[in-house]
Design a protein around this motif. Sequence first.
Motif, short mmCIF file in Angstrom:
data_model
loop_
_atom_site.label_atom_id
_atom_site.label_comp_id
_atom_site.label_asym_id
_atom_site.label_seq_id
_atom_site.Cartn_x
_atom_site.Cartn_y
_atom_site.Cartn_z
N TYR A 188 -36.71 -36.99 -51.75
CA TYR A 188 -36.04 -36.14 -50.76
C TYR A 188 -36.94 -35.75 -49.59
O TYR A 188 -36.50 -35.70 -48.44
N THR A 197 -31.55 -38.98 -46.06
CA THR A 197 -30.76 -37.79 -45.71
C THR A 197 -30.08 -38.00 -44.36
O THR A 197 -28.89 -37.68 -44.19
N TRP A 230 -34.11 -31.19 -44.50
CA TRP A 230 -35.39 -31.78 -44.91
C TRP A 230 -36.46 -30.70 -45.12
O TRP A 230 -37.21 -30.74 -46.08
#
Length: 312
Positions: A188, A197, A230
């Motif tokens: 991630y 993302t 993020w």
Amino acid sequence: MPINNEVTTVGIDLGGTKIAAAPVQGTTLINSEIRKEATPQTSNSEEILDLMAKMVSEISETNEVSAVGISTAGMVNDKGEMIGSCGNIPAWKGTKVKKELEAKLKIPVFVENDANCAAYGEYMAGSGKDYKSMIMVTLGTGIGGGIIFNDQIWRGAHFGGGEIGHLKLHSNKTRRCTCGAWDCWEAYASGTGLNNTARTFMANPNIDNYKLMEMYNHGDTDAIEVISVWHDHVAQGIATLTNSLDPEAFVIGGGLAQFINYPKLNKKVKDKVVDALKPFVNIIEGKLENDSGMIGAACLANVELANQQVAV
């Protein structure tokens, strides 16, 4: 033990595509002496060792070199031997780097994992030099980490300490990590994670991170949302590490360090940690950029050389 500023060591940073080497006096990199060579794409580690020896010999023509430090991908045991995977340098696995290079150079050689060296470099000569404990978070294609406590690199009981990219964010089985597990922090918060993302939020399979940041800087609402998410992902991992290890500082390095909004990230982490630690959250950007591993390896060689001399 402190650095000996009268001693010059050579730091070597071995990567999958290039080898960089330079002399370092104390903690000061001698920029004019940096040498770079393409990493031999070979199944024979001897070619890599020979090239390293050649680079050190060239540097030694104009510098009195006392020891060599090597920053390398992969796990390194306390004998300076490569154990486990070595990433993009498969020929390196199992190599007795310290023993073989010392035989070629006739001076002490010290070998350490590249993320640990980057952390040690920032600790000795960069943003972490005012602290006794810090964690380096390298945000690149993946996430690397190095942990420093009480002037020492935390290597772990089996030389795997600092693999912070594989903290688990949740158990939803949403994203597969490069390690094969699900929902690691790296999946991630890394460059790859940010790109995934962005593609999810913006429905654009061709978006890359530099284009994303360009859109962000021009006020694109979708890009602003992606970057905010993020930052949440980055903050979640740092908060877990804060609650677990409580270092004085986190130093951010790697290609994505420039994309971080540090006041925003500090605030997000403070919101996630236990109350007692909120006043002490301290996340800063690294200073040494691509030289951190090379400087860290050289500094480690300097300190370890002094330790050996004291032991004798």
